[in-house]
Motif scaffolding. Structure first.
Motif, PDB file in Angstrom:
ATOM      1  N   MET A 171       0.816  -1.193   0.000  1.00 47.45           N
ATOM      2  CA  MET A 171       0.000   0.000   0.000  1.00 47.45           C
ATOM      3  C   MET A 171       0.864   1.263   0.000  1.00 47.45           C
ATOM      4  N   ALA A 172       1.946   1.237   0.757  1.00 47.37           N
ATOM      5  CA  ALA A 172       2.821   2.410   0.841  1.00 47.37           C
ATOM      6  C   ALA A 172       3.497   2.681  -0.495  1.00 47.37           C
ATOM      7  N   PHE A 173       3.892   1.616  -1.189  1.00 46.30           N
ATOM      8  CA  PHE A 173       4.539   1.800  -2.492  1.00 46.30           C
ATOM      9  C   PHE A 173       3.557   2.312  -3.542  1.00 46.30           C
ATOM     10  N   GLN A 174       2.295   1.932  -3.419  1.00 45.73           N
ATOM     11  CA  GLN A 174       1.288   2.439  -4.355  1.00 45.73           C
ATOM     12  C   GLN A 174       1.064   3.936  -4.153  1.00 45.73           C
ATOM     13  N   ILE A 175       1.043   4.360  -2.900  1.00 46.10           N
ATOM     14  CA  ILE A 175       0.900   5.788  -2.615  1.00 46.10           C
ATOM     15  C   ILE A 175       2.138   6.543  -3.091  1.00 46.10           C
ATOM     16  N   ALA A 176       3.312   5.971  -2.845  1.00 41.15           N
ATOM     17  CA  ALA A 176       4.549   6.597  -3.305  1.00 41.15           C
ATOM     18  C   ALA A 176       4.563   6.691  -4.829  1.00 41.15           C
ATOM     19  N   LEU A 177       4.044   5.678  -5.499  1.00 39.13           N
ATOM     20  CA  LEU A 177       3.989   5.691  -6.963  1.00 39.13           C
ATOM     21  C   LEU A 177       3.090   6.818  -7.456  1.00 39.13           C
ATOM     22  N   ILE A 178       1.967   7.026  -6.804  1.00 36.62           N
ATOM     23  CA  ILE A 178       1.057   8.116  -7.193  1.00 36.62           C
ATOM     24  C   ILE A 178       1.731   9.464  -6.966  1.00 36.62           C
ATOM     25  N   VAL A 179       2.384   9.616  -5.820  1.00 30.74           N
ATOM     26  CA  VAL A 179       3.054  10.881  -5.505  1.00 30.74           C
ATOM     27  C   VAL A 179       4.183  11.152  -6.500  1.00 30.74           C
ATOM     28  N   PHE A 180       5.007  10.144  -6.766  1.00 32.62           N
ATOM     29  CA  PHE A 180       6.100  10.323  -7.726  1.00 32.62           C
ATOM     30  C   PHE A 180       5.581  10.592  -9.132  1.00 32.62           C
ATOM     31  N   SER A 181       4.464   9.979  -9.499  1.00 29.39           N
ATOM     32  CA  SER A 181       3.877  10.223 -10.819  1.00 29.39           C
ATOM     33  C   SER A 181       3.437  11.672 -10.967  1.00 29.39           C
ATOM     34  N   LEU A 182       2.747  12.182  -9.958  1.00 28.89           N
ATOM     35  CA  LEU A 182       2.296  13.575 -10.001  1.00 28.89           C
ATOM     36  C   LEU A 182       3.482  14.539  -9.991  1.00 28.89           C
ATOM     37  N   LEU A 183       4.473  14.247  -9.164  1.00 27.54           N
ATOM     38  CA  LEU A 183       5.655  15.095  -9.089  1.00 27.54           C
ATOM     39  C   LEU A 183       6.426  15.080 -10.399  1.00 27.54           C
ATOM     40  N   LEU A 184       6.525  13.919 -11.017  1.00 27.41           N
ATOM     41  CA  LEU A 184       7.234  13.807 -12.292  1.00 27.41           C
ATOM     42  C   LEU A 184       6.511  14.583 -13.388  1.00 27.41           C
ATOM     43  N   MET A 185       5.188  14.518 -13.415  1.00 24.29           N
ATOM     44  CA  MET A 185       4.424  15.305 -14.396  1.00 24.29           C
ATOM     45  C   MET A 185       4.670  16.793 -14.199  1.00 24.29           C
ATOM     46  N   LEU A 186       4.652  17.233 -12.955  1.00 26.51           N
ATOM     47  CA  LEU A 186       4.878  18.644 -12.654  1.00 26.51           C
ATOM     48  C   LEU A 186       6.278  19.078 -13.076  1.00 26.51           C
ATOM     49  N   LEU A 187       7.279  18.257 -12.778  1.00 28.26           N
ATOM     50  CA  LEU A 187       8.652  18.609 -13.129  1.00 28.26           C
ATOM     51  C   LEU A 187       8.856  18.667 -14.638  1.00 28.26           C
ATOM     52  N   VAL A 188       8.266  17.737 -15.363  1.00 27.64           N
ATOM     53  CA  VAL A 188       8.409  17.738 -16.820  1.00 27.64           C
ATOM     54  C   VAL A 188       7.729  18.965 -17.418  1.00 27.64           C
ATOM     55  N   LEU A 189       6.586  19.343 -16.877  1.00 28.86           N
ATOM     56  CA  LEU A 189       5.895  20.523 -17.387  1.00 28.86           C
ATOM     57  C   LEU A 189       6.637  21.815 -17.068  1.00 28.86           C
ATOM     58  N   MET A 190       7.471  21.808 -16.047  1.00 24.46           N
ATOM     59  CA  MET A 190       8.227  23.003 -15.686  1.00 24.46           C
ATOM     60  C   MET A 190       9.410  23.263 -16.614  1.00 24.46           C
ATOM     61  N   HIS A 191       9.837  22.252 -17.372  1.00 22.34           N
ATOM     62  CA  HIS A 191      10.978  22.421 -18.273  1.00 22.34           C
ATOM     63  C   HIS A 191      10.634  23.378 -19.409  1.00 22.34           C
ATOM     64  N   LYS A 192      11.658  24.115 -19.847  1.00 21.70           N
ATOM     65  CA  LYS A 192      11.483  24.990 -21.003  1.00 21.70           C
ATOM     66  C   LYS A 192      11.542  24.150 -22.269  1.00 21.70           C
ATOM     67  N   GLY A 193      10.793  24.582 -23.291  1.00 17.32           N
ATOM     68  CA  GLY A 193      10.862  23.900 -24.569  1.00 17.32           C
ATOM     69  C   GLY A 193      12.202  24.161 -25.237  1.00 17.32           C
ATOM     70  N   LYS A 194      12.821  23.135 -25.770  1.00 15.84           N
ATOM     71  CA  LYS A 194      14.129  23.270 -26.394  1.00 15.84           C
ATOM     72  C   LYS A 194      14.022  23.448 -27.902  1.00 15.84           C
ATOM     73  N   GLY A 195      12.814  23.523 -28.432  1.00 15.19           N
ATOM     74  CA  GLY A 195      12.634  23.653 -29.873  1.00 15.19           C
ATOM     75  C   GLY A 195      12.450  22.295 -30.515  1.00 15.19           C
ATOM     76  N   GLY A 196      11.685  22.261 -31.577  1.00  9.51           N
ATOM     77  CA  GLY A 196      11.413  20.995 -32.246  1.00  9.51           C
ATOM     78  C   GLY A 196      10.310  20.241 -31.539  1.00  9.51           C
ATOM     79  N   GLY A 197       9.644  19.408 -32.245  1.00  8.17           N
ATOM     80  CA  GLY A 197       8.611  18.584 -31.632  1.00  8.17           C
ATOM     81  C   GLY A 197       7.378  19.370 -31.250  1.00  8.17           C
ATOM     82  N   LEU A 198       6.725  18.926 -30.201  1.00 10.00           N
ATOM     83  CA  LEU A 198       5.461  19.526 -29.785  1.00 10.00           C
ATOM     84  C   LEU A 198       5.627  20.904 -29.159  1.00 10.00           C
ATOM     85  N   SER A 199       6.831  21.230 -28.655  1.00  8.50           N
ATOM     86  CA  SER A 199       7.003  22.535 -28.021  1.00  8.50           C
ATOM     87  C   SER A 199       6.870  23.668 -29.038  1.00  8.50           C
ATOM     88  N   ASP A 200       7.213  23.427 -30.297  1.00  7.95           N
ATOM     89  CA  ASP A 200       7.031  24.442 -31.345  1.00  7.95           C
ATOM     90  C   ASP A 200       5.556  24.730 -31.583  1.00  7.95           C
TER      91      ASP A 200
END
Length: 76
Positions: free
Chosen positions: A1-30
């Motif tokens: 149960m603890a690992f499932q909660i940790a997985l949810i927390v890490f998933s949300l945190l990872l989404m937030l961190l990826v969205l915080m990155h600046k676009g480097k050009g090319g792909g969907l960021s353009d």
């Protein structure tokens, strides 16, 4: 149960961190205007730290996925 909660927390945190990155050009960021910005020589310290934090959280997320997978397999 603890690992499932940790997985949810890490998933949300990872989404937030990826969205915080600046676009480097090319792909969907353009598509959303990320390619309009000019990069003035390399990444800043904040961007490098964000990269490092994202990698660490990604590795923790992967470890949680493996542990949850093993626990599910052992329970059945």
């Amino acid at each position: 149960m603890a690992f499932q909660i940790a997985l949810i927390v890490f998933s949300l945190l990872l989404m937030l961190l990826v969205l915080m990155h600046k676009g480097k050009g090319g792909g969907l960021s353009d598509m959303f205007g990320g390619g309009m910005q000019s990069s003035v020589g390399g990444s800043s310290v904040a961007e490098r730290n964000l990269d490092r934090i994202t990698v660490v959280v990604g590795l923790a997320w992967f470890a949680c996925v493996v542990v949850v997978g093993l626990l599910v397999k052992l329970d059945s």
